[in-house]
Design an enzyme around this catalytic site. Structure first.
Site, PDB file in Angstrom:
ATOM      1  N   LYS A  22       1.568   3.340 -14.153  1.00  0.00           N
ATOM      2  CA  LYS A  22       0.904   3.451 -12.674  1.00  0.00           C
ATOM      3  C   LYS A  22       2.012   4.251 -12.122  1.00  0.00           C
ATOM      4  O   LYS A  22       1.689   5.409 -11.462  1.00  0.00           O
ATOM      5  CB  LYS A  22       0.428   2.049 -12.102  1.00  0.00           C
ATOM      6  CG  LYS A  22       0.505   2.510 -10.365  1.00  0.00           C
ATOM      7  CD  LYS A  22       0.337   1.074  -9.867  1.00  0.00           C
ATOM      8  CE  LYS A  22       1.409   0.127  -9.404  1.00  0.00           C
ATOM      9  NZ  LYS A  22       2.042   0.617  -8.285  1.00  0.00           N
ATOM     10  N   ASN A  23       3.186   3.733 -12.022  1.00  0.00           N
ATOM     11  CA  ASN A  23       4.288   4.532 -11.297  1.00  0.00           C
ATOM     12  C   ASN A  23       4.651   5.916 -11.667  1.00  0.00           C
ATOM     13  O   ASN A  23       5.620   6.392 -11.036  1.00  0.00           O
ATOM     14  CB  ASN A  23       5.184   3.523 -10.802  1.00  0.00           C
ATOM     15  CG  ASN A  23       4.689   2.546  -9.771  1.00  0.00           C
ATOM     16  OD1 ASN A  23       3.857   2.316  -9.414  1.00  0.00           O
ATOM     17  ND2 ASN A  23       5.762   1.391  -9.832  1.00  0.00           N
ATOM     18  N   ARG A  93       1.053   3.235  -0.437  1.00  0.00           N
ATOM     19  CA  ARG A  93       2.013   3.974   0.163  1.00  0.00           C
ATOM     20  C   ARG A  93       2.620   5.120  -0.514  1.00  0.00           C
ATOM     21  O   ARG A  93       3.215   5.980  -0.168  1.00  0.00           O
ATOM     22  CB  ARG A  93       3.334   2.962   0.080  1.00  0.00           C
ATOM     23  CG  ARG A  93       2.831   1.682   1.001  1.00  0.00           C
ATOM     24  CD  ARG A  93       4.046   0.706   0.884  1.00  0.00           C
ATOM     25  NE  ARG A  93       5.318   1.081   1.635  1.00  0.00           N
ATOM     26  CZ  ARG A  93       5.564   1.336   2.540  1.00  0.00           C
ATOM     27  NH1 ARG A  93       4.711   1.035   3.639  1.00  0.00           N
ATOM     28  NH2 ARG A  93       6.712   2.036   3.277  1.00  0.00           N
ATOM     29  N   CYS A 117       4.089  -3.458   5.132  1.00  0.00           N
ATOM     30  CA  CYS A 117       3.676  -3.679   3.834  1.00  0.00           C
ATOM     31  C   CYS A 117       4.004  -5.389   3.329  1.00  0.00           C
ATOM     32  O   CYS A 117       5.116  -5.856   4.155  1.00  0.00           O
ATOM     33  CB  CYS A 117       4.314  -2.830   2.908  1.00  0.00           C
ATOM     34  SG  CYS A 117       4.574  -3.042   0.996  1.00  0.00           S
ATOM     35  N   ARG A 122       9.843  -1.369   4.127  1.00  0.00           N
ATOM     36  CA  ARG A 122       9.847  -0.242   3.504  1.00  0.00           C
ATOM     37  C   ARG A 122       9.692   1.150   3.965  1.00  0.00           C
ATOM     38  O   ARG A 122       8.774   1.827   3.966  1.00  0.00           O
ATOM     39  CB  ARG A 122       8.564  -0.155   2.538  1.00  0.00           C
ATOM     40  CG  ARG A 122       8.649  -1.492   1.502  1.00  0.00           C
ATOM     41  CD  ARG A 122       7.505  -1.347   0.546  1.00  0.00           C
ATOM     42  NE  ARG A 122       7.429  -0.678  -0.575  1.00  0.00           N
ATOM     43  CZ  ARG A 122       6.762  -0.373  -1.555  1.00  0.00           C
ATOM     44  NH1 ARG A 122       5.327  -1.083  -1.668  1.00  0.00           N
ATOM     45  NH2 ARG A 122       6.924   0.208  -2.506  1.00  0.00           N
ATOM     46  N   ASP A 308       9.794  -5.376 -10.068  1.00  0.00           N
ATOM     47  CA  ASP A 308       8.375  -5.508 -10.577  1.00  0.00           C
ATOM     48  C   ASP A 308       7.912  -6.737 -11.485  1.00  0.00           C
ATOM     49  O   ASP A 308       6.865  -6.950 -11.806  1.00  0.00           O
ATOM     50  CB  ASP A 308       8.084  -4.043 -10.671  1.00  0.00           C
ATOM     51  CG  ASP A 308       7.697  -3.216  -9.626  1.00  0.00           C
ATOM     52  OD1 ASP A 308       7.955  -3.660  -8.594  1.00  0.00           O
ATOM     53  OD2 ASP A 308       7.464  -2.090  -9.943  1.00  0.00           O
ATOM     54  N   VAL A 330      16.071  -5.664  -4.015  1.00  0.00           N
ATOM     55  CA  VAL A 330      15.457  -4.489  -3.662  1.00  0.00           C
ATOM     56  C   VAL A 330      14.328  -4.599  -2.608  1.00  0.00           C
ATOM     57  O   VAL A 330      14.627  -3.764  -1.734  1.00  0.00           O
ATOM     58  CB  VAL A 330      14.604  -4.106  -5.025  1.00  0.00           C
ATOM     59  CG1 VAL A 330      14.169  -2.834  -4.718  1.00  0.00           C
ATOM     60  CG2 VAL A 330      15.582  -3.886  -6.332  1.00  0.00           C
ATOM     61  N   ARG A 400      -5.303  -2.726  -8.249  1.00  0.00           N
ATOM     62  CA  ARG A 400      -4.547  -1.518  -8.138  1.00  0.00           C
ATOM     63  C   ARG A 400      -3.548  -1.163  -9.273  1.00  0.00           C
ATOM     64  O   ARG A 400      -3.243   0.093  -9.352  1.00  0.00           O
ATOM     65  CB  ARG A 400      -3.543  -1.728  -6.580  1.00  0.00           C
ATOM     66  CG  ARG A 400      -4.617  -2.047  -5.525  1.00  0.00           C
ATOM     67  CD  ARG A 400      -3.624  -2.056  -4.562  1.00  0.00           C
ATOM     68  NE  ARG A 400      -2.629  -1.013  -4.376  1.00  0.00           N
ATOM     69  CZ  ARG A 400      -1.667  -0.805  -3.545  1.00  0.00           C
ATOM     70  NH1 ARG A 400      -1.319  -1.686  -2.665  1.00  0.00           N
ATOM     71  NH2 ARG A 400      -1.120   0.253  -3.497  1.00  0.00           N
TER      72      ARG A 400
HETATM   73  N1  EPU Z   1      14.016   2.358   1.093  1.00  0.00           N
HETATM   74  C1  EPU Z   1      14.724   2.788   2.596  1.00  0.00           C
HETATM   75  N2  EPU Z   1      14.236   4.094   2.686  1.00  0.00           N
HETATM   76  C2  EPU Z   1      13.665   5.044   2.198  1.00  0.00           C
HETATM   77  C3  EPU Z   1      12.970   4.382   0.927  1.00  0.00           C
HETATM   78  C4  EPU Z   1      13.254   3.328   0.357  1.00  0.00           C
HETATM   79  O1  EPU Z   1      15.143   2.134   2.979  1.00  0.00           O
HETATM   80  O2  EPU Z   1      13.293   6.046   2.436  1.00  0.00           O
HETATM   81  C5  EPU Z   1      14.529   1.039   0.663  1.00  0.00           C
HETATM   82  C6  EPU Z   1      13.011   0.274   0.718  1.00  0.00           C
HETATM   83  O3  EPU Z   1      12.784  -0.548   1.566  1.00  0.00           O
HETATM   84  C7  EPU Z   1      13.493  -0.773  -0.691  1.00  0.00           C
HETATM   85  C8  EPU Z   1      14.496   0.078  -1.512  1.00  0.00           C
HETATM   86  O4  EPU Z   1      14.888   1.214  -0.688  1.00  0.00           O
HETATM   87  O5  EPU Z   1      14.194  -2.216  -0.008  1.00  0.00           O
HETATM   88  C9  EPU Z   1      14.083   0.577  -2.827  1.00  0.00           C
HETATM   89  O6  EPU Z   1      12.888   1.359  -2.514  1.00  0.00           O
HETATM   90  P1  EPU Z   1      12.127   2.396  -3.378  1.00  0.00           P
HETATM   91  O7  EPU Z   1      12.140   3.481  -2.377  1.00  0.00           O
HETATM   92  O8  EPU Z   1      13.000   2.439  -4.712  1.00  0.00           O
HETATM   93  O9  EPU Z   1      10.732   1.965  -3.579  1.00  0.00           O
HETATM   94  P2  EPU Z   1       9.283   2.769  -3.689  1.00  0.00           P
HETATM   95  O10 EPU Z   1       9.698   3.995  -4.309  1.00  0.00           O
HETATM   96  O11 EPU Z   1       8.484   2.798  -2.401  1.00  0.00           O
HETATM   97  C10 EPU Z   1       8.549   2.192  -6.380  1.00  0.00           C
HETATM   98  C11 EPU Z   1       7.505   1.424  -7.030  1.00  0.00           C
HETATM   99  C12 EPU Z   1       7.429   0.015  -6.737  1.00  0.00           C
HETATM  100  C13 EPU Z   1       8.807  -0.625  -7.335  1.00  0.00           C
HETATM  101  C14 EPU Z   1      10.114   0.315  -6.424  1.00  0.00           C
HETATM  102  C15 EPU Z   1      11.422  -0.224  -6.887  1.00  0.00           C
HETATM  103  C16 EPU Z   1       5.941   3.434  -7.000  1.00  0.00           C
HETATM  104  C17 EPU Z   1       4.621   4.123  -6.734  1.00  0.00           C
HETATM  105  N3  EPU Z   1       6.339   2.310  -6.672  1.00  0.00           N
HETATM  106  O12 EPU Z   1       8.501   2.094  -4.820  1.00  0.00           O
HETATM  107  O13 EPU Z   1       6.508  -0.478  -7.232  1.00  0.00           O
HETATM  108  O14 EPU Z   1       8.724  -1.864  -6.793  1.00  0.00           O
HETATM  109  O15 EPU Z   1      10.047   1.704  -6.690  1.00  0.00           O
HETATM  110  O16 EPU Z   1      11.487  -0.155  -8.295  1.00  0.00           O
HETATM  111  O17 EPU Z   1       6.668   4.151  -7.879  1.00  0.00           O
HETATM  112  C18 EPU Z   1       4.832  -1.915  -7.694  1.00  0.00           C
HETATM  113  O18 EPU Z   1       4.416  -1.113  -8.815  1.00  0.00           O
HETATM  114  O19 EPU Z   1       4.337  -3.137  -7.493  1.00  0.00           O
HETATM  115  C19 EPU Z   1       5.586  -1.393  -6.944  1.00  0.00           C
HETATM  116  C20 EPU Z   1       5.779  -2.129  -5.721  1.00  0.00           C
END
Ligand code: EPU
Length: 429
Positions: A22-23, A93, A117, A122, A308, A330, A400
């Site tokens: 998915k990701n 998101r 969320c 996030r 995850d 995380v 999802r």
């Molecule tokens: N963060 C910030 N500012 C930002 C971006 C992130 O503070 O601008 C923080 C977040 O709040 C969090 C940390 O940084 O505390 C890491 O977040 P990250 O941005 O890496 O998460 P994401 O990109 O929104 C993806 C996956 C998630 C997975 C995380 C961590 C996708 C679509 N989603 O989310 O997947 O948990 O990386 O590996 O790639 C899931 O599949 O269930 C899922 C939630």
């Protein structure tokens, strides 16, 4: 709203194929916005988040064709809108990923702020800061992020990510692919899904190097072309089935998987007493004869233990021998499954981002509620080993991100079925 009904039973046994990730699939489909030519993505999983992404791309004017093997051809030659509306962004998101490509190719984009969320606040400040460093002017107005380049191309920049962000890295990598000059992303996410996107961008003619390390270098090009790319397997789906086999005392083989992407998870499964073997594209797991041993977990960005998989290992520890500590580093609020597991008899104490879990040997059924994708997977697995019938409500979360989960589990002998929303359990009838 449908529910899942799981009955605790015997060990899971058999073989299962792992679907596309998915990701990885979400950013890959969105990267079609970077080119006028056709992008073909195969091994797309059958998921609700994919449907949402198709709806979003469709609203932007991207023409999509799905073939019988679930490959998608995306043609973004006639993009008619650069606005990602709240109605779609709030349900997924990852929609924020259109911000970089739209700004890079069209000089303007409006993407709704994602909002709250279930697993934490996030924010998307790092996505915004990176685009600003590349010369976009960004305003937040009426709940929308509005990016504009004043008619210029984005410019290559040196970007340091304060926190490691997966979609942040992907968004900026896509934007930088069409920027004027070289961009360096420091403290980049090293997840396999980031590498998969870089590979696809390179197949489209981009010049991305260093993906998989913490420094990604992108030499911008003027235009990108067509490509045909296959999505990598879903390492989290794979890990979830392995835990299901471990806690049910089972023996399974998963195939169409890349074992090295699951190393931290396989290590923990071995530590818990499971026998794990792997080859090129398969993993076999045999649960121990006796009880599982508890294992301490600390989540962190790749290659450390994935957030995850945290919920599934809280469950494993709930029935293992001994006491384990699980630390979530995380996301700030990713322990909602703990309250539901407690209702099924688990002995877990929560203190901030740490769960202390005393193994209790077994769980009993209870009506439970899914709160996010991975929490739902943990509850489904709990239902498969608990005594009696567990009804899992709000399973739209699981749809999802897990491709045909009940069919795949049933194929390995699990007693699980989907029931209509009005279904009442024997206990509550
Ligand atoms: N963060 C910030 N500012 C930002 C971006 C992130 O503070 O601008 C923080 C977040 O709040 C969090 C940390 O940084 O505390 C890491 O977040 P990250 O941005 O890496 O998460 P994401 O990109 O929104 C993806 C996956 C998630 C997975 C995380 C961590 C996708 C679509 N989603 O989310 O997947 O948990 O990386 O590996 O790639 C899931 O599949 O269930 C899922 C939630």
């Amino acid at each position: 709203m449908d529910k899942l009904l799981a009955t605790g039973g015997g060990p899971l046994k058999g073989r299962v194929r792992i679907s596309g990730a998915k990701n990885a699939a979400l950013p890959l489909l969105i990267s079609s916005l970077l080119t006028e030519e056709t992008l073909r993505i195969s091994n797309i999983p059958h998921l609700h988040d994919i449907t949402t992404t198709m709806e979003l791309l469709g609203q932007l004017g991207v023409k999509l064709q799905v073939d019988e093997k679930l490959a998608i051809e995306a043609d973004a030659s006639e993009v008619s809108s650069v606005i990602a509306p709240y109605e779609l962004v709030k349900t997924m998101r990852a929609s924020i990923l259109v911000l970089g490509p739209l700004t890079a190719r069209f000089g303007h984009a409006e993407v709704s702020l994602p909002g709250g969320c279930a697993i934490g606040s996030r924010p998307v400040n790092l996505h915004i800061k990176g685009l600003e460093a590349m010369g976009a002017e960004i305003k937040i107005e009426n709940g929308y992020i509005k990016a504009d380049t004043g008619g210029e191309r984005l410019k290559g920049a040196r970007i340091f990510m304060d926190l490691i962000s997966v979609t942040g890295t992907e968004n900026l990598m896509m934007a930088a692919a069409l920027a004027d000059g070289t961009t360096v992303i420091e403290n980049a996410a090293r997840e396999p899904e980031v590498i998969d996107l870089a590979d696809c961008l390179n197949a489209m003619g981009a010049k991305v190097s260093g993906a998989g390390s913490d420094e990604i270098i992108i030499e911008g090009v003027e235009r990108l072309g067509s490509a045909d790319h296959r999505v990598i397997p879903d390492r989290i789906e794979a890990g979830t089935f392995l835990v299901a086999a471990a806690i049910s005392g089972g023996e399974i083989e998963i195939h169409d998987v890349i074992p090295r992407q699951l190393e931290s998870v396989l290590d923990k499964l071995r530590e818990s007493g499971c026998a794990v073997e792997s080859g090129d594209n398969w993993i076999k797991l045999r649960a121990p004869e006796g009880t599982l041993k508890s294992v301490n977990i600390r989540t962190a960005p790749y290659p450390a233990f994935p957030t995850d998989m945290q919920a599934q290992f809280v469950l494993l520890n709930a029935i293992a021998e001994g006491t384990a500590t699980v630390v979530e580093t995380v996301f700030e609020n990713r322990f909602m499954h703990v309250h539901e597991l407690q209702r099924m008899g688990a002995d877990i104490e929560l203190d901030g981002n740490t769960a202390v879990i005393k193994g209790v040997g077994g769980l009993h059924s209870a009506p439970v509620m899914a709160t996010d994708l991975r929490a739902s997977a943990c509850l489904v697995l709990a239902g498969l080993i608990a005594e009696g019938e567990t009804i899992i409500d709000r399973i739209y979360h699981i749809d999802r991100g897990y491709d045909c989960i009940e069919e795949k589990l049933a194929q390995m002998g699990a007693m699980i079925r989907r029931v209509p929303g009005h279904y009442l359990s024997r206990q509550s009838a």
